[in-house]
Design a protein around this motif. Structure first.
Motif, PDB file in Angstrom:
ATOM      1  N   ASN A 249       7.735  -1.557   2.221  1.00  0.00           N
ATOM      2  CA  ASN A 249       6.995   0.255   2.459  1.00  0.00           C
ATOM      3  C   ASN A 249       7.722   0.990   1.017  1.00  0.00           C
ATOM      4  O   ASN A 249       7.823   1.630   1.000  1.00  0.00           O
ATOM      5  CB  ASN A 249       8.035   0.615   3.288  1.00  0.00           C
ATOM      6  CG  ASN A 249       7.343   0.525   4.796  1.00  0.00           C
ATOM      7  OD1 ASN A 249       5.915  -0.075   4.490  1.00  0.00           O
ATOM      8  ND2 ASN A 249       7.383   0.271   5.675  1.00  0.00           N
ATOM      9  N   ALA A 252       6.306   0.789  -1.800  1.00  0.00           N
ATOM     10  CA  ALA A 252       5.848   1.866  -2.193  1.00  0.00           C
ATOM     11  C   ALA A 252       5.838   3.665  -2.783  1.00  0.00           C
ATOM     12  O   ALA A 252       5.450   4.224  -3.339  1.00  0.00           O
ATOM     13  CB  ALA A 252       4.546   2.139  -1.852  1.00  0.00           C
ATOM     14  N   ARG A 296       4.631  -5.850  -5.238  1.00  0.00           N
ATOM     15  CA  ARG A 296       2.851  -5.634  -5.320  1.00  0.00           C
ATOM     16  C   ARG A 296       3.047  -5.323  -7.113  1.00  0.00           C
ATOM     17  O   ARG A 296       4.328  -5.353  -7.792  1.00  0.00           O
ATOM     18  CB  ARG A 296       3.298  -2.844  -5.250  1.00  0.00           C
ATOM     19  CG  ARG A 296       3.498  -3.028  -3.876  1.00  0.00           C
ATOM     20  CD  ARG A 296       3.517  -1.352  -3.830  1.00  0.00           C
ATOM     21  NE  ARG A 296       2.829  -0.928  -4.148  1.00  0.00           N
ATOM     22  CZ  ARG A 296       2.007  -0.479  -3.489  1.00  0.00           C
ATOM     23  NH1 ARG A 296       1.932   0.004  -2.279  1.00  0.00           N
ATOM     24  NH2 ARG A 296       0.358   0.295  -3.891  1.00  0.00           N
TER      25      ARG A 296
END
Lengths: 443, 184
Positions: A249, A252, A296
């Motif tokens: 989270n 991001a 990511r």
């Protein structure tokens, strides 16, 4: 941190009323109706704010103000004066009171004034922390005699005009955070803030709050608005250590800051625009973390505009001697010993050791040797026994993967994508279930 | 509690504490905690039969605890000594300000370590005890496999005497089993 208020007024009903009203606002308020008792309280505790009536038994508000400025100059003082005694109020302001209110006062107005003082105190604390941090870390120096380290320093020198994000990789203790500081203090941002945070030491919620700040009331305990490190580091550099440990989270949210230069405080609705240079570091294999879906890929490429891999100390043995001498000089003053040198035999033991803990371990070994050494030179006898009893080698992961390993990694990723359904994964990969099983079984 | 951990792998046998002082020193220097991974030694068939026969004899005599220990292959030399050593290791570690957590492993050495590492991202480096490093069960191929898949530095510990013997054997032309080197 709770905002602590002391209320001193000869009218007990006023004290009670103010304590209740200010406590409801999230402050830690206490009261007294006696000037001397107020002074005792200030002598025994630290208060952010004193609200004092001018007329009090024991000690007047002005006398109390004088003593507070001596005892606790950090405490803000608000003086309550009777109607028509503006002269006393002016006197109080001259003596260092920050505000005055005249009786009968409007409670809402007083609360508003207290809130403003509380906000100002919060900003002062953050500003102080920032100045301290800058003051502490500006003295950066590095010992780099070996070729690989000199090459890294040349690279850093070459990018001093650049604003690109940098990604440091290397084992624990190689000096990633030191090099991050060098990057900052040789860059055009050197006069701006340099802040650092270790992403592995905080829970997801705390890290979010530390990085992005929060609005008042965003969660239980968020009694005031707090700026996050991203906001404080505006126009400067933020060093994110152990970035691979960051929760998805937050990854991001960080990506949005890097891409768009804006973010929201936790619980906030207003976007905050910032200009921050990011330096990230990890001791983990990030590519493997990406293939496992733990990190990511887009964030990795945004942070990794330039990757600098710092070699472990065992691969730059030329740095061992100067580093050992540097740590000897660094820790000697604390020991009250007159050690002048490190004996060549001891240096040979150090050079033959593989330092799995890198520079941090070398510093610890020298610090310990200073404590144990009884002569004027560090001898092998004061080095850890295990270094002499065992041949300790450190074998590091290879940088090149075999085709089988890559096959397996990819197959694992596809299986995960299909929710562990191996039949569908095999179909998507264009192989039989048995072949997939063989690939996954491969060691 | 520290955020990073060092994995110290050793066999659950009489040599359980060999090398632990080094692991504690290293963990202390790096402000890390230790996970002590205990691997059960594989018994030779003859040892297994002997242990089981002795276990049966003890069971018949009503000494169930001893029978169970023999069947499990524990404390062959001195009953209770391994548990005592584990306690001593925890105390020594605690005195150095390092938290030590004990984990047992029943599977094969390499796959056991790999599985453990997969589920524990906080492990920063793996230290193989002298008993494990010098064990016949750890071949060069095994170590290569472990190094490739672990994604963390693997620290091996060889007794100086064993290393010297190996080097002497190598000079005479005999094949060396495994001599680790930096930058492997």
């Amino acid at each position: 941190m709770a905002y602590k208020i002391l209320i001193a007024d000869d009218e007990e009903i006023t004290v009670k009323h103010l304590v209740n009203a200010l406590s409801r606002e999230g402050n830690k308020a206490v009261g007294t109706s006696n000037g001397l008792d107020a002074l005792r309280k200030i002598e025994n505790d630290v208060y952010d704010l004193l609200i004092a009536d001018i007329k009090m038994p024991g000690l007047t508000g002005i006398e109390l103000l004088d003593r507070v400025k001596e005892l606790s100059p950090e405490t803000d003082v608000v003086i309550i004066t009777g109607f028509g005694s503006i002269g006393s109020a002016v006197d109080a302001m001259k003596k260092g009171a920050v505000e005055y209110v005249t009786k009968p006062f409007d409670l809402d107005e007083l609360i508003l004034k207290v809130n403003k003082l509380r906000e100002r105190r919060g900003l002062m604390r953050e500003n102080l922390a920032l100045k301290t941090y800058l003051g502490m870390d500006r003295q950066v120096s590095i010992i780099a005699k070996s070729k690989p380290m000199r090459e890294i320093l040349d690279t850093i020198e070459g990018i001093r005009e650049s604003e690109s994000n940098i990604f440091f990789t290397g084992e624990t203790g190689v000096g990633k955070s030191l090099l991050a500081r060098i990057v900052h203090f040789t860059s055009r941002r050197k006069e701006r803030p340099f802040l650092a945070i270790n992403c592995a030491t905080l829970t997801e919620e705390l890290l979010a709050s530390e990085l992005f700040g929060h609005e008042r009331g965003a969660f239980t305990g968020a009694v005031r608005t707090k700026q996050g490190l991203v906001e404080i580091a505006d126009t400067g550099t933020l060093f994110l250590d152990e970035i691979a440990e960051m929760a998805p989270n937050l990854q991001a949210k960080l990506l949005k800051v890097i891409e768009e230069g804006e973010f929201f405080r936790v619980g906030g609705t207003k976007p905050i625009i910032v200009d921050v240079r990011f330096i990230a570091a990890t001791n983990q294999d990030v590519r493997s973390a990406i293939s496992r879906g733990k990190f990511r890929e887009d964030l990795y490429y945004r942070l990794n505009v330039m990757e600098i891999a710092i070699p472990p100390l065992r691969e730059r043995k030329d740095d061992i001697e100067p580093l050992a001498r540097y740590f000897l000089q660094k820790h000697l003053p604390k020991s009250n010993k007159k050690i002048t040198e490190i004996q060549q035999e001891a240096m040979d033991v150090l050079r033959s050791y593989s330092f799995p803990g890198n520079v941090r371990e070398l510093e610890n070994i020298i610090e310990r040797a200073i404590m144990l050494e009884k002569t004027s030179v560090i001898t092998p006898a004061s080095l850890p026994q295990s270094m002499k009893v065992f041949q300790i080698e450190t074998v590091q992961p290879g940088k090149i993967k075999t085709i089988e390993e890559l096959n397996k990694e990819y197959a694992e990723r596809v299986v995960e994508f299909f929710g562990e359904n191996r039949s569908r994964a095999a179909e998507a990969l264009g192989i039989s279930r048995t072949s997939l099983w063989r690939i996954l079984k491969e060691e | 509690m520290n955020t990073r951990q060092l994995l110290f792998v050793t066999y659950r046998n009489e040599q359980i504490d060999e090398g632990i002082s080094y692991a504690i020193e290293l963990a202390k220097a790096m402000a890390e905690d230790i996970v002590l991974l205990l691997v059960r030694n594989g018994r030779k068939a003859s040892e297994l039969v002997n242990d089981l026969m002795a276990g049966v004899a003890f069971a018949e005599a009503g000494e169930e605890q001893t029978a169970l220990q023999l069947a499990a292959g524990e404390d062959r030399e001195q009953p209770g000594s391994i548990d005592r050593k584990i306690t001593e290791m925890i105390v020594a570690s605690s005195k150095a300000g390092v938290r030590l957590e004990v984990q047992n492993m029943e599977r094969d050495l390499i796959s056991g370590i790999r599985t453990f590492l997969k589920g524990n991202q906080s492990i920063d480096k793996v230290v193989l005890s002298p008993a494990v490093t010098e064990s016949e069960a750890l071949t060069t191929k095994d170590l290569n496999r472990l190094v490739r898949s672990a994604s963390r530095p693997i620290v091996t510990m060889t007794r100086q005497s064993v290393r010297a013997a190996r080097e002497a054997r190598a000079q005479k032309g005999a094949p060396m089993r495994y001599v680790p080197s930096a930058g492997f």
